[in-house]
Motif scaffolding. Sequence first.
Motif, PDB file in Angstrom:
ATOM      1  N   VAL A 198       0.860  -1.192   0.000  1.00  0.00           N
ATOM      2  CA  VAL A 198       0.000   0.000   0.000  1.00  0.00           C
ATOM      3  C   VAL A 198       0.894   1.239   0.000  1.00  0.00           C
ATOM      4  CG1 VAL A 198      -1.836   1.253   1.227  1.00  0.00           C
ATOM      5  CG2 VAL A 198      -1.769  -1.263   1.344  1.00  0.00           C
ATOM      6  N   TYR A 199       0.689   2.130  -0.979  1.00  0.00           N
ATOM      7  CA  TYR A 199       1.485   3.361  -1.064  1.00  0.00           C
ATOM      8  C   TYR A 199       0.579   4.575  -0.979  1.00  0.00           C
ATOM      9  CZ  TYR A 199       5.001   0.139  -2.787  1.00  0.00           C
ATOM     10  OH  TYR A 199       5.879  -0.912  -2.902  1.00  0.00           O
ATOM     11  N   GLY A 200       1.018   5.607  -0.253  1.00  0.00           N
ATOM     12  CA  GLY A 200       0.261   6.860  -0.165  1.00  0.00           C
ATOM     13  C   GLY A 200       0.989   7.960  -0.915  1.00  0.00           C
ATOM     14  N   ASN A 201       0.440   9.178  -0.818  1.00  0.00           N
ATOM     15  CA  ASN A 201       1.092  10.371  -1.398  1.00  0.00           C
ATOM     16  C   ASN A 201       1.522  10.198  -2.842  1.00  0.00           C
ATOM     17  OD1 ASN A 201       0.840  11.659   1.091  1.00  0.00           O
ATOM     18  ND2 ASN A 201       2.711  10.684   1.834  1.00  0.00           N
ATOM     19  N   THR A 202       0.782   9.430  -3.603  1.00  0.00           N
ATOM     20  CA  THR A 202       1.122   9.167  -5.009  1.00  0.00           C
ATOM     21  C   THR A 202      -0.162   9.255  -5.817  1.00  0.00           C
ATOM     22  OG1 THR A 202       2.818   7.609  -4.237  1.00  0.00           O
ATOM     23  CG2 THR A 202       2.182   7.501  -6.590  1.00  0.00           C
ATOM     24  N   ARG A 203      -0.237  10.253  -6.693  1.00  0.00           N
ATOM     25  CA  ARG A 203      -1.470  10.391  -7.479  1.00  0.00           C
ATOM     26  C   ARG A 203      -1.343   9.679  -8.814  1.00  0.00           C
ATOM     27  NH1 ARG A 203      -2.842  16.070  -8.358  1.00  0.00           N
ATOM     28  NH2 ARG A 203      -3.473  15.907  -6.194  1.00  0.00           N
ATOM     29  N   VAL A 204      -2.387   8.952  -9.171  1.00  0.00           N
ATOM     30  CA  VAL A 204      -2.418   8.335 -10.496  1.00  0.00           C
ATOM     31  C   VAL A 204      -2.967   9.365 -11.472  1.00  0.00           C
ATOM     32  CG1 VAL A 204      -3.474   6.542 -11.897  1.00  0.00           C
ATOM     33  CG2 VAL A 204      -2.647   6.018  -9.590  1.00  0.00           C
ATOM     34  N   LEU A 205      -2.227   9.567 -12.567  1.00  0.00           N
ATOM     35  CA  LEU A 205      -2.629  10.569 -13.552  1.00  0.00           C
ATOM     36  C   LEU A 205      -3.363   9.949 -14.724  1.00  0.00           C
ATOM     37  CD1 LEU A 205       0.684  12.634 -13.659  1.00  0.00           C
ATOM     38  CD2 LEU A 205      -1.404  13.134 -12.356  1.00  0.00           C
ATOM     39  N   GLU A 206      -3.016   8.703 -15.045  1.00  0.00           N
ATOM     40  CA  GLU A 206      -3.511   8.139 -16.297  1.00  0.00           C
ATOM     41  C   GLU A 206      -3.359   6.628 -16.286  1.00  0.00           C
ATOM     42  OE1 GLU A 206      -2.269   8.673 -20.968  1.00  0.00           O
ATOM     43  OE2 GLU A 206      -0.947   9.390 -19.397  1.00  0.00           O
ATOM     44  N   HIS A 212      -1.090  -5.664 -20.409  1.00  0.00           N
ATOM     45  CA  HIS A 212      -0.536  -5.270 -19.108  1.00  0.00           C
ATOM     46  C   HIS A 212      -0.671  -3.752 -19.030  1.00  0.00           C
ATOM     47  CE1 HIS A 212       0.880  -9.324 -18.928  1.00  0.00           C
ATOM     48  NE2 HIS A 212       1.175  -9.129 -17.652  1.00  0.00           N
ATOM     49  N   ASN A 213      -1.736  -3.291 -18.377  1.00  0.00           N
ATOM     50  CA  ASN A 213      -2.015  -1.849 -18.314  1.00  0.00           C
ATOM     51  C   ASN A 213      -0.843  -1.111 -17.675  1.00  0.00           C
ATOM     52  OD1 ASN A 213      -4.980  -1.949 -19.053  1.00  0.00           O
ATOM     53  ND2 ASN A 213      -4.916  -3.363 -17.312  1.00  0.00           N
ATOM     54  N   ILE A 214      -0.698   0.162 -18.068  1.00  0.00           N
ATOM     55  CA  ILE A 214       0.339   0.984 -17.433  1.00  0.00           C
ATOM     56  C   ILE A 214      -0.358   2.073 -16.621  1.00  0.00           C
ATOM     57  CG2 ILE A 214       2.303   2.511 -17.811  1.00  0.00           C
ATOM     58  CD1 ILE A 214       2.770   1.087 -20.471  1.00  0.00           C
ATOM     59  N   VAL A 215      -0.097   2.094 -15.330  1.00  0.00           N
ATOM     60  CA  VAL A 215      -0.690   3.096 -14.440  1.00  0.00           C
ATOM     61  C   VAL A 215       0.382   4.144 -14.181  1.00  0.00           C
ATOM     62  CG1 VAL A 215      -1.654   3.462 -12.139  1.00  0.00           C
ATOM     63  CG2 VAL A 215      -2.218   1.373 -13.409  1.00  0.00           C
ATOM     64  N   ARG A 216       0.164   5.352 -14.737  1.00  0.00           N
ATOM     65  CA  ARG A 216       1.192   6.397 -14.626  1.00  0.00           C
ATOM     66  C   ARG A 216       0.882   7.297 -13.429  1.00  0.00           C
ATOM     67  NH1 ARG A 216       4.449   6.096 -18.831  1.00  0.00           N
ATOM     68  NH2 ARG A 216       3.598   5.194 -20.751  1.00  0.00           N
ATOM     69  N   THR A 217       1.899   7.650 -12.690  1.00  0.00           N
ATOM     70  CA  THR A 217       1.700   8.446 -11.477  1.00  0.00           C
ATOM     71  C   THR A 217       2.415   9.789 -11.585  1.00  0.00           C
ATOM     72  OG1 THR A 217       3.674   7.726 -10.302  1.00  0.00           O
ATOM     73  CG2 THR A 217       1.750   6.272 -10.160  1.00  0.00           C
ATOM     74  N   PRO A 500      -8.502  14.764 -13.240  1.00  0.00           N
ATOM     75  CA  PRO A 500      -7.290  14.072 -12.786  1.00  0.00           C
ATOM     76  C   PRO A 500      -6.192  15.060 -12.403  1.00  0.00           C
ATOM     77  CG  PRO A 500      -7.439  13.971 -15.190  1.00  0.00           C
ATOM     78  CD  PRO A 500      -8.601  14.807 -14.717  1.00  0.00           C
ATOM     79  N   VAL A 501      -6.395  16.347 -12.712  1.00  0.00           N
ATOM     80  CA  VAL A 501      -5.314  17.328 -12.495  1.00  0.00           C
ATOM     81  C   VAL A 501      -5.822  18.546 -11.716  1.00  0.00           C
ATOM     82  CG1 VAL A 501      -3.982  16.663 -14.542  1.00  0.00           C
ATOM     83  CG2 VAL A 501      -5.780  18.378 -14.758  1.00  0.00           C
ATOM     84  N   ASN A 502      -4.868  19.377 -11.281  1.00  0.00           N
ATOM     85  CA  ASN A 502      -5.171  20.565 -10.472  1.00  0.00           C
ATOM     86  C   ASN A 502      -5.807  21.670 -11.320  1.00  0.00           C
ATOM     87  OD1 ASN A 502      -3.767  19.140  -8.539  1.00  0.00           O
ATOM     88  ND2 ASN A 502      -1.843  20.245  -8.867  1.00  0.00           N
ATOM     89  N   LEU A 503      -6.386  22.671 -10.666  1.00  0.00           N
ATOM     90  CA  LEU A 503      -6.831  23.871 -11.383  1.00  0.00           C
ATOM     91  C   LEU A 503      -5.592  24.518 -12.024  1.00  0.00           C
ATOM     92  CD1 LEU A 503      -9.324  25.530  -8.836  1.00  0.00           C
ATOM     93  CD2 LEU A 503      -9.914  24.263 -10.922  1.00  0.00           C
ATOM     94  N   ALA A 504      -5.749  24.994 -13.261  1.00  0.00           N
ATOM     95  CA  ALA A 504      -4.596  25.543 -13.985  1.00  0.00           C
ATOM     96  C   ALA A 504      -4.224  26.917 -13.432  1.00  0.00           C
ATOM     97  CB  ALA A 504      -4.952  25.671 -15.463  1.00  0.00           C
TER      98      ALA A 504
END
Length: 509
Positions: A198-206, A212-217, A500-504
Amino acid sequence: MATATEHTLSLWQDHSPTQPETALTESLRTDVCIIGAGIAGLTTAYLLAKEGRGVVVIDQASPGGGETGRTTAHLASAIDDRYAMLLRRIGREKASLAGESHRAAIDFIESTSHAENIECSFRRLDGYLFAGENRDAERLEREFEAARECGQRVDWVESPGGLGFLGRCLRFPHQAQFNPLDYLRGLREAVERFGGRVYGNTRVLEIEEHDHNIVRTDRDVMVRAPHVVVAANTPFNDRVTMHTKLFPYQTYAIAATVPAGTVPAALYWDDLDPYHYVRLTDATPGFETLIVGGEDHKTGQQPHPNPAFENLERWARERFPQLGTVTHQWSGEVLETMDGLASIGRNPGSRAHVWIATGDSGMGMTHGTIAGMLLSDLIVGRDNPWREVFEPSRVPPAGLGEMAKENLNVARQYFDWAKPSGNAEREPAALRPGEGCVFQRGLHKVAIHRDGDGTLHERSAVCPHLGCIVEWNETEHTWDCPCHGSRFEAKGEVIHGPSPVNLASVPPG
Ligand SMILES: Cc1cc2nc3c(=O)[nH]c(=O)nc-3n(C[C@H](O)[C@H](O)[C@H](O)COP(=O)(O)OP(=O)(O)OC[C@H]3O[C@@H](n4cnc5c(N)ncnc54)[C@H](O)[C@@H]3O)c2cc1C
Ligand code: FES
């Protein structure tokens, strides 16, 4: 355990020390990558890890930092949107399976907390559904008939516990309550004991979909896995399809002391719209804490000033005159659906094995648990009798009216583009510490917040998901999107999808 990014803290978050979380710092391969360490993600992880599957869980904050840390944790098989509605929208067979799944979820939490020695104050008790003022008592009659038809145990009782305001009401026996963060901590420990990570402080972007899916952080590392579960409360991986069927609401809760033994331990729900929900939990010796929730409204469409906490307190004091000090006030988001049931299964439109759990419908403790049971079956290739009931691509014909009404509301929010923002008396310089407002600057809508130190922070007010204009949430000091429920902390960092992303940052000019 949980990190809160909102302004308020729930009772559980206040009593649960935050643990430092390890972020994902190297790319990994595993069997199943689960995004989100709330009750849905960790239940799925627990069941798969127990079956010997390799599991990696990633959370942008920490376990319980999402809505699971802000729940009131009623565990109910008395459906929030009512059995009568389920019968109309999905028919008897599926409505009965839905009721069965919620009962099984409560049994699962009970047996898992015993099996894994999780001290989470799990307690069986009765739930009472009462009419509330201004409500047609015939609705309860219809609910009684419908619940029985769906195989749910239910009976009539007269003002239980001497609480006169309940009147003649429905009793749903064998419901339950627990402490959600204690339960989550135990689940997480069990996942790790069975070899899950289990990992925290890591946001998945895509998520890039492949065999084999790629989960980008956001940490420049990735996870490759044949199965990915999006248990992020809302499916940020799906841009449009699912979000026409998920309707975000903000709901509020207060906790206040009552002398021990003066309110019979039970779950109480009225039948108003929005409805009120009440339960007890332990407090200091001689006292218990009464938790009262309700006052729901569409996310990002709150009144200013927002009277939700005052209304809840007044409602509670009128019915429980022994109510003492209010110790906590908090709010969070729930996602309603067309038929009051969650969406759990294969992500519509995904070519690869990408699974989602969303649409809690205010019953996310049981729906999140059902998600774990159902998704773990589907991932290992077992069928499950609840599959069709929760199938994310379903569109119940009898729910189309609800869907049209909610999507009309979304369409109306786009008119905010045309409206000038702010007002003549209000200039950014006049914002007081802790305030925020959207201002028009040339062609741009700008979300401006003044922090506690007096510094002004500016972000574009355009939601990166599909371009609605965010609203300042004065209760939680967040920017909330009125269209599909994205939420951003005061300086613009995303805390709840689908964005998935912050306000610009604000474009020049
Ligand atoms: C005030 C209130 C009262 C409620 N009362 C009840 C109740 O009495 N009974 C009941 O059954 N339900 C209740 N609910 C609903 C219930 O709390 C939620 O539905 C449930 O907790 C949702 O669990 P979840 O696992 O789906 O989501 P969450 O607990 O929100 O977990 C999702 C996790 O995903 C993480 N995440 C999100 N995006 C990303 C990303 N891009 N990358 C990495 N991580 C990400 C988040 O940090 C979060 O930890 C209530 C909710 C509220 C707000
Ligand atoms: S959440 Fe969809 S436009 Fe903001």
